[in-house]
Design a protein around this motif. Structure first.
Motif, PDB file in Angstrom:
ATOM      1  N   GLN A  54       0.850  -1.189   0.000  1.00 37.43           N
ATOM      2  CA  GLN A  54       0.000   0.000   0.000  1.00 37.43           C
ATOM      3  C   GLN A  54       0.891   1.245   0.000  1.00 37.43           C
ATOM      4  N   ASP A  55       1.175   1.748  -1.181  1.00 39.99           N
ATOM      5  CA  ASP A  55       2.121   2.858  -1.330  1.00 39.99           C
ATOM      6  C   ASP A  55       1.713   4.128  -0.597  1.00 39.99           C
ATOM      7  N   ASP A  56       0.429   4.373  -0.465  1.00 45.83           N
ATOM      8  CA  ASP A  56      -0.012   5.634   0.124  1.00 45.83           C
ATOM      9  C   ASP A  56      -0.285   5.549   1.626  1.00 45.83           C
ATOM     10  N   PHE A  57       0.007   4.416   2.264  1.00 46.84           N
ATOM     11  CA  PHE A  57      -0.240   4.287   3.700  1.00 46.84           C
ATOM     12  C   PHE A  57       0.730   5.149   4.504  1.00 46.84           C
ATOM     13  N   TYR A  58       1.994   5.075   4.179  1.00 46.82           N
ATOM     14  CA  TYR A  58       3.002   5.904   4.838  1.00 46.82           C
ATOM     15  C   TYR A  58       3.218   7.149   3.992  1.00 46.82           C
ATOM     16  N   VAL A  59       3.062   8.301   4.596  1.00 49.13           N
ATOM     17  CA  VAL A  59       3.216   9.552   3.877  1.00 49.13           C
ATOM     18  C   VAL A  59       4.471  10.238   4.387  1.00 49.13           C
ATOM     19  N   ALA A  60       5.383  10.496   3.471  1.00 56.89           N
ATOM     20  CA  ALA A  60       6.628  11.180   3.840  1.00 56.89           C
ATOM     21  C   ALA A  60       7.166  11.897   2.614  1.00 56.89           C
ATOM     22  N   GLY A  61       7.715  13.043   2.851  1.00 54.97           N
ATOM     23  CA  GLY A  61       8.360  13.782   1.773  1.00 54.97           C
ATOM     24  C   GLY A  61       9.755  13.239   1.519  1.00 54.97           C
ATOM     25  N   PRO A  62      10.365  13.610   0.401  1.00 61.30           N
ATOM     26  CA  PRO A  62      11.686  13.096   0.072  1.00 61.30           C
ATOM     27  C   PRO A  62      12.758  13.467   1.098  1.00 61.30           C
ATOM     28  N   SER A  63      12.573  14.568   1.800  1.00 58.29           N
ATOM     29  CA  SER A  63      13.570  14.962   2.791  1.00 58.29           C
ATOM     30  C   SER A  63      13.381  14.248   4.125  1.00 58.29           C
ATOM     31  N   GLN A  64      12.292  13.511   4.280  1.00 56.62           N
ATOM     32  CA  GLN A  64      12.013  12.831   5.546  1.00 56.62           C
ATOM     33  C   GLN A  64      12.510  11.390   5.587  1.00 56.62           C
ATOM     34  N   ILE A  65      12.858  10.833   4.464  1.00 58.87           N
ATOM     35  CA  ILE A  65      13.284   9.442   4.422  1.00 58.87           C
ATOM     36  C   ILE A  65      14.807   9.379   4.497  1.00 58.87           C
ATOM     37  N   LEU A  66      15.298   8.537   5.395  1.00 64.27           N
ATOM     38  CA  LEU A  66      16.730   8.376   5.583  1.00 64.27           C
ATOM     39  C   LEU A  66      17.208   7.155   4.801  1.00 64.27           C
ATOM     40  N   LEU A  67      18.110   7.324   3.876  1.00 65.84           N
ATOM     41  CA  LEU A  67      18.785   6.287   3.102  1.00 65.84           C
ATOM     42  C   LEU A  67      17.965   5.645   1.990  1.00 65.84           C
ATOM     43  N   PHE A  68      16.726   5.234   2.248  1.00 63.39           N
ATOM     44  CA  PHE A  68      15.941   4.495   1.264  1.00 63.39           C
ATOM     45  C   PHE A  68      14.645   5.216   0.964  1.00 63.39           C
ATOM     46  N   ASP A  69      13.991   4.797  -0.126  1.00 64.88           N
ATOM     47  CA  ASP A  69      12.609   5.198  -0.333  1.00 64.88           C
ATOM     48  C   ASP A  69      11.728   4.225   0.452  1.00 64.88           C
ATOM     49  N   LEU A  70      10.432   4.394   0.404  1.00 64.39           N
ATOM     50  CA  LEU A  70       9.540   3.544   1.192  1.00 64.39           C
ATOM     51  C   LEU A  70       9.583   2.076   0.771  1.00 64.39           C
ATOM     52  N   THR A  71       9.855   1.808  -0.495  1.00 68.80           N
ATOM     53  CA  THR A  71       9.982   0.419  -0.935  1.00 68.80           C
ATOM     54  C   THR A  71      11.207  -0.234  -0.298  1.00 68.80           C
ATOM     55  N   GLY A  72      12.305   0.492  -0.246  1.00 69.53           N
ATOM     56  CA  GLY A  72      13.507  -0.036   0.406  1.00 69.53           C
ATOM     57  C   GLY A  72      13.286  -0.307   1.884  1.00 69.53           C
ATOM     58  N   TRP A  73      12.591   0.618   2.550  1.00 72.37           N
ATOM     59  CA  TRP A  73      12.274   0.408   3.963  1.00 72.37           C
ATOM     60  C   TRP A  73      11.307  -0.756   4.132  1.00 72.37           C
ATOM     61  N   GLY A  74      10.396  -0.919   3.173  1.00 72.97           N
ATOM     62  CA  GLY A  74       9.461  -2.042   3.226  1.00 72.97           C
ATOM     63  C   GLY A  74      10.193  -3.374   3.202  1.00 72.97           C
ATOM     64  N   TRP A  75      11.120  -3.525   2.272  1.00 74.80           N
ATOM     65  CA  TRP A  75      11.906  -4.761   2.207  1.00 74.80           C
ATOM     66  C   TRP A  75      12.775  -4.950   3.442  1.00 74.80           C
ATOM     67  N   THR A  76      13.338  -3.857   3.942  1.00 72.79           N
ATOM     68  CA  THR A  76      14.175  -3.935   5.152  1.00 72.79           C
ATOM     69  C   THR A  76      13.368  -4.459   6.328  1.00 72.79           C
ATOM     70  N   HIS A  77      12.201  -3.878   6.574  1.00 75.50           N
ATOM     71  CA  HIS A  77      11.373  -4.305   7.702  1.00 75.50           C
ATOM     72  C   HIS A  77      10.806  -5.709   7.501  1.00 75.50           C
ATOM     73  N   LEU A  78      10.479  -6.053   6.266  1.00 74.11           N
ATOM     74  CA  LEU A  78       9.938  -7.371   5.967  1.00 74.11           C
ATOM     75  C   LEU A  78      10.957  -8.465   6.294  1.00 74.11           C
ATOM     76  N   VAL A  79      12.161  -8.333   5.769  1.00 70.24           N
ATOM     77  CA  VAL A  79      13.211  -9.343   5.985  1.00 70.24           C
ATOM     78  C   VAL A  79      13.660  -9.354   7.445  1.00 70.24           C
ATOM     79  N   LEU A  80      13.883  -8.183   7.996  1.00 66.23           N
ATOM     80  CA  LEU A  80      14.329  -8.096   9.380  1.00 66.23           C
ATOM     81  C   LEU A  80      13.280  -8.645  10.343  1.00 66.23           C
ATOM     82  N   GLY A  81      12.009  -8.387  10.070  1.00 68.44           N
ATOM     83  CA  GLY A  81      10.936  -8.920  10.908  1.00 68.44           C
ATOM     84  C   GLY A  81      10.928 -10.442  10.914  1.00 68.44           C
TER      85      GLY A  81
END
Length: 148
Positions: A54-81
């Motif tokens: 769900q791309d629009d669930f997390y709302v953040a501007g480009p300056s608010q994301i550290l290192l990755f876009d939301l897809t990168g964070w999605g994969w990070t949390h998925l695997v780490l979880g």
């Protein structure tokens, strides 16, 4: 106190994993840490899945994301979880390697939550707090459930 009485007081006859184990007063903290790691892992997996599906669930501007876009964070949390949940189950074995792996995964999750803090500040803060409690339980009371 005789040697036999001391051994009986220190070790239980049988444990849930089939062998003698320490049965100290703080052994419940390791069980708690294992359960909390499974819960943290499931929450992290869901958090990552939502970011991917769900791309629009997390709302953040480009300056608010550290290192990755939301897809990168999605994969990070998925695997780490998933890894954290498995490490939490392995923690119940009482093996030293399981404690080391559990602490490493939980610390990495806390760092990942810091990176996700600008997107979900309250949730990330709660997850970081849970990670700190789990690390404390494993490091301070890990030897209470150690296999001899």
């Amino acid at each position: 106190m005789t040697e036999q009485a001391r051994r009986t007081a220190e070790y239980s006859d049988y444990s849930w994993h089939g062998g003698p184990t320490r049965n100290g007063p703080w052994a419940g903290w390791i069980g708690f840490a294992g359960i909390m790691m499974i819960v943290i892992g499931i929450f992290g997996f869901i958090e990552g899945l939502v970011a991917l599906v769900q791309d629009d669930f997390y709302v953040a501007g480009p300056s608010q994301i550290l290192l990755f876009d939301l897809t990168g964070w999605g994969w990070t949390h998925l695997v780490l979880g998933a890894l954290i949940a498995v490490a939490g189950a392995a923690l119940w074995t009482g093996a030293v390697w399981a404690r080391i792996v559990a602490v490493l995964f939980v610390v990495v999750n806390a760092i990942a939550q810091i990176g996700f803090l600008s997107v979900q500040p309250v949730w990330s803060t709660i997850m970081i707090g849970l990670c700190v409690v789990v690390v404390w339980a494993i490091v301070v009371h890990g030897s209470e459930i150690e296999r001899p």
